[in-house]
Motif scaffolding. Structure first.
Motif, PDB file in Angstrom:
ATOM      1  N   LEU A   1       0.829  -1.203   0.000  1.00  0.00           N
ATOM      2  CA  LEU A   1       0.000   0.000   0.000  1.00  0.00           C
ATOM      3  C   LEU A   1       0.867   1.258   0.000  1.00  0.00           C
ATOM      4  CD1 LEU A   1      -2.608   1.566   0.134  1.00  0.00           C
ATOM      5  CD2 LEU A   1      -2.771   1.024   2.586  1.00  0.00           C
ATOM      6  N   LEU A   2       1.908   1.267   0.803  1.00  0.00           N
ATOM      7  CA  LEU A   2       2.838   2.401   0.801  1.00  0.00           C
ATOM      8  C   LEU A   2       3.509   2.565  -0.554  1.00  0.00           C
ATOM      9  CD1 LEU A   2       4.729   2.310   4.230  1.00  0.00           C
ATOM     10  CD2 LEU A   2       3.241   4.125   3.367  1.00  0.00           C
ATOM     11  N   THR A   3       3.911   1.450  -1.150  1.00  0.00           N
ATOM     12  CA  THR A   3       4.550   1.494  -2.476  1.00  0.00           C
ATOM     13  C   THR A   3       3.597   2.086  -3.504  1.00  0.00           C
ATOM     14  OG1 THR A   3       5.884  -0.463  -1.945  1.00  0.00           O
ATOM     15  CG2 THR A   3       5.629   0.095  -4.280  1.00  0.00           C
ATOM     16  N   ALA A   4       2.348   1.645  -3.490  1.00  0.00           N
ATOM     17  CA  ALA A   4       1.365   2.166  -4.441  1.00  0.00           C
ATOM     18  C   ALA A   4       1.157   3.665  -4.239  1.00  0.00           C
ATOM     19  CB  ALA A   4       0.045   1.419  -4.288  1.00  0.00           C
TER      20      ALA A   4
ATOM     21  N   ALA B   1      -1.820   6.110   4.872  1.00  0.00           N
ATOM     22  CA  ALA B   1      -0.757   5.622   3.998  1.00  0.00           C
ATOM     23  C   ALA B   1      -0.194   6.746   3.140  1.00  0.00           C
ATOM     24  CB  ALA B   1      -1.283   4.492   3.117  1.00  0.00           C
ATOM     25  N   GLN B   2      -1.057   7.577   2.610  1.00  0.00           N
ATOM     26  CA  GLN B   2      -0.596   8.690   1.774  1.00  0.00           C
ATOM     27  C   GLN B   2       0.241   9.677   2.576  1.00  0.00           C
ATOM     28  OE1 GLN B   2      -4.540   9.661   0.383  1.00  0.00           O
ATOM     29  NE2 GLN B   2      -4.198   8.716  -1.616  1.00  0.00           N
ATOM     30  N   LEU B   3      -0.138   9.916   3.831  1.00  0.00           N
ATOM     31  CA  LEU B   3       0.642  10.804   4.686  1.00  0.00           C
ATOM     32  C   LEU B   3       2.011  10.209   5.008  1.00  0.00           C
ATOM     33  CD1 LEU B   3      -2.140  12.029   7.162  1.00  0.00           C
ATOM     34  CD2 LEU B   3      -0.967  13.392   5.424  1.00  0.00           C
ATOM     35  N   LEU B   4       2.035   8.911   5.272  1.00  0.00           N
ATOM     36  CA  LEU B   4       3.304   8.248   5.577  1.00  0.00           C
ATOM     37  C   LEU B   4       4.217   8.188   4.356  1.00  0.00           C
ATOM     38  CD1 LEU B   4       1.998   5.292   7.793  1.00  0.00           C
ATOM     39  CD2 LEU B   4       3.482   7.152   8.555  1.00  0.00           C
ATOM     40  N   ALA B   5       3.621   8.146   3.168  1.00  0.00           N
ATOM     41  CA  ALA B   5       4.421   8.072   1.945  1.00  0.00           C
ATOM     42  C   ALA B   5       5.068   9.405   1.588  1.00  0.00           C
ATOM     43  CB  ALA B   5       3.545   7.594   0.780  1.00  0.00           C
ATOM     44  N   GLU B   6       4.479  10.512   2.053  1.00  0.00           N
ATOM     45  CA  GLU B   6       4.954  11.841   1.648  1.00  0.00           C
ATOM     46  C   GLU B   6       6.435  12.054   1.915  1.00  0.00           C
ATOM     47  OE1 GLU B   6       4.103  14.871  -0.216  1.00  0.00           O
ATOM     48  OE2 GLU B   6       2.645  13.326  -0.548  1.00  0.00           O
ATOM     49  N   PRO B   7       6.921  11.856   3.148  1.00  0.00           N
ATOM     50  CA  PRO B   7       8.355  12.100   3.388  1.00  0.00           C
ATOM     51  C   PRO B   7       9.259  11.122   2.653  1.00  0.00           C
ATOM     52  CG  PRO B   7       7.319  11.176   5.353  1.00  0.00           C
ATOM     53  CD  PRO B   7       6.218  11.518   4.405  1.00  0.00           C
ATOM     54  N   LEU B   8       8.768   9.919   2.386  1.00  0.00           N
ATOM     55  CA  LEU B   8       9.572   8.951   1.643  1.00  0.00           C
ATOM     56  C   LEU B   8       9.711   9.363   0.178  1.00  0.00           C
ATOM     57  CD1 LEU B   8       7.901   5.704   3.035  1.00  0.00           C
ATOM     58  CD2 LEU B   8      10.180   6.524   3.614  1.00  0.00           C
TER      59      LEU B   8
ATOM     60  N   THR C   1      -2.453   4.652 -13.877  1.00  0.00           N
ATOM     61  CA  THR C   1      -3.805   4.124 -13.674  1.00  0.00           C
ATOM     62  C   THR C   1      -3.770   2.887 -12.783  1.00  0.00           C
ATOM     63  OG1 THR C   1      -4.551   4.970 -15.808  1.00  0.00           O
ATOM     64  CG2 THR C   1      -5.841   3.175 -14.843  1.00  0.00           C
ATOM     65  N   GLN C   2      -2.786   2.016 -13.013  1.00  0.00           N
ATOM     66  CA  GLN C   2      -2.626   0.821 -12.173  1.00  0.00           C
ATOM     67  C   GLN C   2      -2.442   1.219 -10.710  1.00  0.00           C
ATOM     68  OE1 GLN C   2       0.702  -1.421 -13.609  1.00  0.00           O
ATOM     69  NE2 GLN C   2      -0.533  -2.696 -14.954  1.00  0.00           N
ATOM     70  N   MET C   3      -1.568   2.196 -10.451  1.00  0.00           N
ATOM     71  CA  MET C   3      -1.274   2.566  -9.070  1.00  0.00           C
ATOM     72  C   MET C   3      -2.471   3.212  -8.385  1.00  0.00           C
ATOM     73  SD  MET C   3       1.509   1.279  -8.344  1.00  0.00           S
ATOM     74  CE  MET C   3       1.861   0.095  -9.644  1.00  0.00           C
TER      75      MET C   3
ATOM     76  N   VAL D   1      -4.073   1.849  -4.901  1.00  0.00           N
ATOM     77  CA  VAL D   1      -4.288   2.708  -3.734  1.00  0.00           C
ATOM     78  C   VAL D   1      -5.739   2.622  -3.266  1.00  0.00           C
ATOM     79  CG1 VAL D   1      -4.329   5.120  -2.931  1.00  0.00           C
ATOM     80  CG2 VAL D   1      -2.373   4.276  -4.242  1.00  0.00           C
ATOM     81  N   GLN D   2      -6.644   2.425  -4.213  1.00  0.00           N
ATOM     82  CA  GLN D   2      -8.058   2.291  -3.852  1.00  0.00           C
ATOM     83  C   GLN D   2      -8.366   0.937  -3.223  1.00  0.00           C
ATOM     84  OE1 GLN D   2     -10.515   4.733  -3.940  1.00  0.00           O
ATOM     85  NE2 GLN D   2      -8.670   5.950  -4.290  1.00  0.00           N
ATOM     86  N   THR D   3      -7.755  -0.135  -3.698  1.00  0.00           N
ATOM     87  CA  THR D   3      -8.152  -1.484  -3.284  1.00  0.00           C
ATOM     88  C   THR D   3      -7.343  -2.046  -2.114  1.00  0.00           C
ATOM     89  OG1 THR D   3      -6.697  -2.518  -4.935  1.00  0.00           O
ATOM     90  CG2 THR D   3      -8.951  -2.028  -5.612  1.00  0.00           C
TER      91      THR D   3
END
Length: 307
Positions: free
Chosen positions: A123-126, A231-238, A261-263, A267-269
């Motif tokens: 999820l973080l990767t996406a 997840a989106q917040l945690l991904a920001e600094p990375l 589009t895949q990503m 992120v939705q699923t």
């Protein structure tokens, strides 16, 4: 005078290029497994690798981030949040009615543990790639100005092999159950965690019967949305050190838009997948046990900075 090409030679080079691309992709998928510390190739990277150049350029940019302790710690924090959210949704209670037997119970619980570990990382990767692919133009790399720590490579010795059934299954009843999973979740394909649990059809059918009402409750999509935002917040600094070069992709006539589009779809699923596995895992473990990473790692310093 127009010279006709040597068709045999042309076909030879076409096969050679195809084989080299396939070998490179397999090598990169192995590297993904080693870096993510998982025993099999996950669907996210299987789909991404369908465009070999997109995959190569993306993985080259992603690898330093996904091998860092910062990424591992972010996944741990996301997992903790997911457990807290799932514990408020209810319980499946699918294990006790079944006489699983010691061996099958061990394999099912081990498979749940594998997905409990890897899904937050996916999820973080996406989220990272959704952000990167969605940029209208490449941004400048911002390398960290400090030394970072890397996690050890390779799947833990205690991790079960990631296995899935071939879809669609021959058994009609199992096929109907998986189709119900897919349609209830509103997906185009059966999620890979259910393709794994389908190795034990009676467990899958009993657990899905009790899990489905929890998914259909209004609290479930709210929890999934909350987890996605986290997840989106945690991904920001990375993401500050992530950039996927576009030129090689464009030269290869592959589509960054298709990967984007895949990503967005992942992120939705994936938040629902994370929650579903935890809900099933709550039959086996208490929430406080599930908040901890099932495969903790000892970290070591890298040579150099993330860039």
């Amino acid at each position: 005078m127009r010279l006709m090409p040597d068709l045999k030679l042309t076909n030879y080079f076409r096969r050679t290029l195809f084989n080299e691309s396939g070998l490179e992709t397999e090598s990169l998928l192995y590297d993904v497994r080693q870096t993510l510390r998982v025993t099999g190739t996950t669907s996210l990277f299987e789909k991404l690798s369908e465009q070999p150049v997109v995959f190569r350029e993306t993985w080259t940019a992603l690898k330093p981030i996904l091998s860092s302790t910062e990424f591992e710690q972010a996944a741990d924090e996301l997992r903790e949040e997911a457990v807290d959210l799932a514990a408020r949704l209810g319980h499946v209670h699918a294990v006790k009615p079944l006489d699983l037997g010691e061996s099958r119970a061990h394999h099912i619980e081990a498979s749940l543990r594998l997905y409990h570990y890897i899904l937050p990382k996916l999820l973080l990767t996406a989220c990272l790639l959704e952000r990167e692919f969605g940029l209208s133009r490449p941004h400048a790399i911002k390398p960290l100005d400090r030394e970072i720590k890397r996690i050890p490579r390779g799947a833990p010795a205690r991790m079960i092999a990631l296995e899935k059934i071939d879809l669609p299954p021959a058994d009609r009843e199992l096929r109907q159950s998986l189709e119900d999973v897919r349609s209830t979740l509103g997906l185009n394909e059966v999620p890979e965690e259910f393709a794994t649990l389908a190795l034990w059809p009676d467990y899958l059918q009993a657990s899905w019967k009790n899990l489905k009402p929890l998914i259909q409750d209004a609290k479930f999509p709210a929890a999934a949305n909350q987890l996605r935002t986290k997840a989106q917040l945690l991904a920001e600094p990375l993401a500050i050190s992530l950039t996927v070069p576009r030129k090689n992709i464009e030269d290869a006539d592959e589509s960054i838009d298709a990967a984007s589009t895949q990503m967005r779809a992942w992120v939705q699923t994936l938040p629902s997948s994370v929650l579903n596995i935890i809900l099933l895992d709550l039959d086996w473990h208490k929430p406080r046990e599930l908040r901890a990473s099932p495969f903790r790692v000892e970290t070591k310093k890298s040579e150099g900075v993330l860039q």
